[in-house]
Scaffold this active site. Structure first.
Site, PDB file in Angstrom:
ATOM      1  N   ASP A 161      25.577 -47.932 -75.575  1.00  0.00           N
ATOM      2  CA  ASP A 161      24.789 -46.709 -75.750  1.00  0.00           C
ATOM      3  C   ASP A 161      23.673 -46.715 -74.711  1.00  0.00           C
ATOM      4  O   ASP A 161      22.729 -47.488 -74.803  1.00  0.00           O
ATOM      5  CB  ASP A 161      24.204 -46.674 -77.160  1.00  0.00           C
ATOM      6  CG  ASP A 161      23.354 -45.426 -77.430  1.00  0.00           C
ATOM      7  OD1 ASP A 161      23.199 -44.599 -76.508  1.00  0.00           O
ATOM      8  OD2 ASP A 161      22.840 -45.295 -78.559  1.00  0.00           O
TER       9      ASP A 161
ATOM     10  N   HIS B 206      20.486 -43.152 -76.265  1.00  0.00           N
ATOM     11  CA  HIS B 206      19.378 -43.314 -77.209  1.00  0.00           C
ATOM     12  C   HIS B 206      18.479 -44.456 -76.753  1.00  0.00           C
ATOM     13  O   HIS B 206      18.793 -45.165 -75.799  1.00  0.00           O
ATOM     14  CB  HIS B 206      19.928 -43.570 -78.612  1.00  0.00           C
ATOM     15  CG  HIS B 206      20.805 -42.461 -79.111  1.00  0.00           C
ATOM     16  ND1 HIS B 206      22.175 -42.493 -78.984  1.00  0.00           N
ATOM     17  CD2 HIS B 206      20.505 -41.282 -79.701  1.00  0.00           C
ATOM     18  CE1 HIS B 206      22.694 -41.389 -79.486  1.00  0.00           C
ATOM     19  NE2 HIS B 206      21.695 -40.620 -79.926  1.00  0.00           N
TER      20      HIS B 206
ATOM     21  N   SER C 281      20.327 -36.057 -82.264  1.00  0.00           N
ATOM     22  CA  SER C 281      20.048 -37.445 -82.640  1.00  0.00           C
ATOM     23  C   SER C 281      18.904 -38.040 -81.829  1.00  0.00           C
ATOM     24  O   SER C 281      18.282 -39.020 -82.247  1.00  0.00           O
ATOM     25  CB  SER C 281      21.296 -38.306 -82.469  1.00  0.00           C
ATOM     26  OG  SER C 281      21.703 -38.336 -81.111  1.00  0.00           O
TER      27      SER C 281
END
Length: 584
Positions: free
Chosen positions: A551, A554, A300
């Protein structure tokens, strides 16, 4: 016998009417053909035919293409540059949050929490080069992190069709929300006669061709200055795009759209100590890549980088979505450039069938075989950017030479020692995938290995109090605290990179894009708690001091991740600008 009809015969009287009818019919047909020809010239149907058969339409304004296998919904405006579309993707797009603990637990030591500072201009450290052990058998304590249940959805990578063919329709069950607001670490493996040296930063081997200068394919590369030692400087020019001008931005990385109150993290640029990285010019990049394909392959974080590239290029041209379940593909008509992405969690072959004492259902990684879901497409790519590492925190079984040698979060027989832990497995996987590329008989392209992307769960793991909440600017000089897990993962990656170089046999090129240390300073660049647009989400610590779900792996878009593509642009430019040795 006579051929004449009797005078005043009715048959004789019919001739004039028949001739008149024929004249009128011919005249009408001629008029119809003239009129039809005028219609075809004034309103060509070529674009309609091209759209039906090839998915290309030069006149259509908006094309809705949905490919659930890649977990990304895309609205593609073609020619109307005044239409900005924001797509709210489902939060399950991201695959994992990676906790790390060099001591084998589920959390990090609190010493990784960086001290506060008011410094505005952090620069990379001038630490000594990474030391790589000559013995690959040296043990490293493997962390045993857990994955966030909400972020462990693996993207569908089942082979269903040739990804170079357009998928006309695919059913989906997702809801779509639309709004219409206005180091030079390098190796040229094309030569069997190379001068080898050690890179002062990462230990990655470099080589330069000793072939004659008349051979443009093996001509020495203009490597320029070291791109990976430098500082983060504040740039008032601002980002290359905004969250409102990019229709392919995954919602979880749309930090401004999700309510993040600060924007300073968008304005820091990486400045190498001895040179400048030019601001990304999308028009020049598309011209440099004319007729070529750039593919992002990996997890990802690879998707994060690919979407950043698309957002930058979208500012000058809206591409055509030609993707399907196996591969995302965006085609830029002006220069015939294709940007592609293929999902691969570990970059090596994976199976789920029972193997020896490992039952069905547990992922088996064949560490000595590349992921066969994408190897067939390698010859069609001119530049490949690889991303991996974080999925080695996920449960899996390690198979090497047809033998189970280890596992992560799975090892039923505690009396049987592991031969390979997850860190070692990562290093082996890097060597495997890179060896498969530099020995592929039909691959002549440039492979860029983006080094391990650091996360910033400070004070713990994602589920044990780790947090990047409230970070609004980069760390300053002296504030970066070395993360043991990130360091050893980076070392294993570089070691695998170097071992693959020694096995190179084809004319492809291999480059290490070593961003790990520089991005260790960017704890401010993650979404943190701003992962979705829910106005009622928790964004601050509770009364007990517990941070909200977040998060810290990312990267926000726009944000630091855009610098990765500026470096990719510079690497490609140094290799091929003004030269005739672009892979063909």
């Amino acid at each position: 016998m006579t051929w004449a009809s009797p005078k005043d015969s009715p048959r004789m009287a019919a001739y004039p009417r028949s001739v008149t009818w024929i004249v009128v019919s011919v005249g009408g047909l001629a008029f119809f053909l003239f009129f039809a020809s005028w219609i075809l010239i004034s309103y060509p149907i070529g674009s309609t035919v091209r759209l039906y058969f090839y998915g290309v339409d030069s006149s259509q304004k908006v094309d809705l293409s949905i490919y659930p296998g890649n977990q990304t919904t895309t609205i593609v405006p073609h020619d109307d540059k005044n239409v900005n579309i924001v797509v709210n993707n489902t939060p399950s797009e991201s695959d994992l949050q990676v906790p790390v603990d060099s001591n084998g637990g589920a959390s990090r030591d609190k010493s990784n929490l960086a001290p506060k500072s008011n410094s505005q201009v952090p620069i990379s450290s001038t630490s000594p080069p990474v030391s790589l052990e000559s013995k690959e058998t040296k043990d490293h304590t493997a962390p045993l992190p857990a994955l966030s249940p909400a972020l462990t959805k693996k993207e569908d990578a089942k082979p269903v069709a040739d990804p170079f063919k357009v998928t006309k329709s695919i059913e989906i069950d997702e809801q779509i929300s639309l709004s219409l607001p206005n180091k030079s670490n390098s190796v040229d493996v094309g030569s069997n006669d190379t001068a080898v040296s050690s890179d002062s930063k990462s230990g990655a081997v470099q080589s330069s061709s000793s072939q004659s200068g008349n051979d443009t394919k093996n001509a020495p590369v203009d490597t320029g200055c070291d791109l990976y030692h430098g500082s983060w400087i504040y740039d008032t020019t601002g980002p290359l795009y905004t969250n409102n001008t990019c229709p392919v931005l995954t919602q979880m990385q749309n930090c401004q759209g999700n309510g993040r109150p600060d924007k300073e993290y968008e304005n820091w640029r990486w400045k190498p100590s001895q040179c400048d990285i030019p601001r990304f010019d999308p028009k020049k990049f598309l011209e440099l890549m004319r007729g070529k394909t750039l593919a992002f392959i990996g997890d990802s974080v690879a998707r994060n980088q690919m979407e950043s590239m698309l957002c930058i290029l979208w500012q000058v041209e809206a591409p055509i979505n030609r993707g399907n379940r196996r591969m995302q593909r965006y085609f830029f008509r002006s220069t015939s450039v294709t940007i592609a992405r293929i999902w691969s969690s570990w970059l090596v072959k994976q199976t789920s069938e029972p193997f020896d004492f490992a039952p069905a259902g547990v992922t088996k990684l064949h560490l000595d075989a590349p992921d066969d879901n994408f190897m067939e497409f390698i010859p069609k790519f001119d530049v490949i950017v690889l991303s991996s590492g974080h999925w080695f925190a996920k449960q899996s079984v390690y198979i090497l030479n047809n033998e189970i040698v280890g596992g992560q979060l799975w090892w039923p027989d505690k009396s049987r020692p592991k031969k390979v832990n997850n860190v070692d497995a990562f290093g082996i996987s890097v060597e495997t995938i890179l060896t498969s590329l530099v020995t592929h008989p039909n691959y002549k392209g440039l492979t860029i290995v983006r080094s391990y992307s650091p996360d910033h769960y400070e004070g713990g793991a994602w589920n044990t109090g780790g947090s990047c909440t409230g970070k609004t600017k980069p760390l300053a000089v002296g504030e970066l605290v070395e993360n043991g897990f990130t360091k050893v993962m980076h070392e294993k990656q570089v070691s695998g990179f170097n071992r693959a170089i020694e096995k190179a046999t084809n004319k492809s090129k291999l480059r290490l894009m070593d961003i790990t240390e520089a991005f260790g300073y960017r704890h401010d660049g993650h979404p943190g708690p701003y992962r979705n647009p829910d106005p009622n989400k928790i964004t601050k610590r509770g009364p007990d001091g517990k941070p909200p779900p977040q998060d810290c792996l990312h990267w926000c878009m726009p944000g630091p991740v855009d610098t990765w593509n500026e470096i990719v642009n510079e690497i490609i430019r140094r290799e091929y600008e003004g030269k005739k040795n672009f892979p063909s």
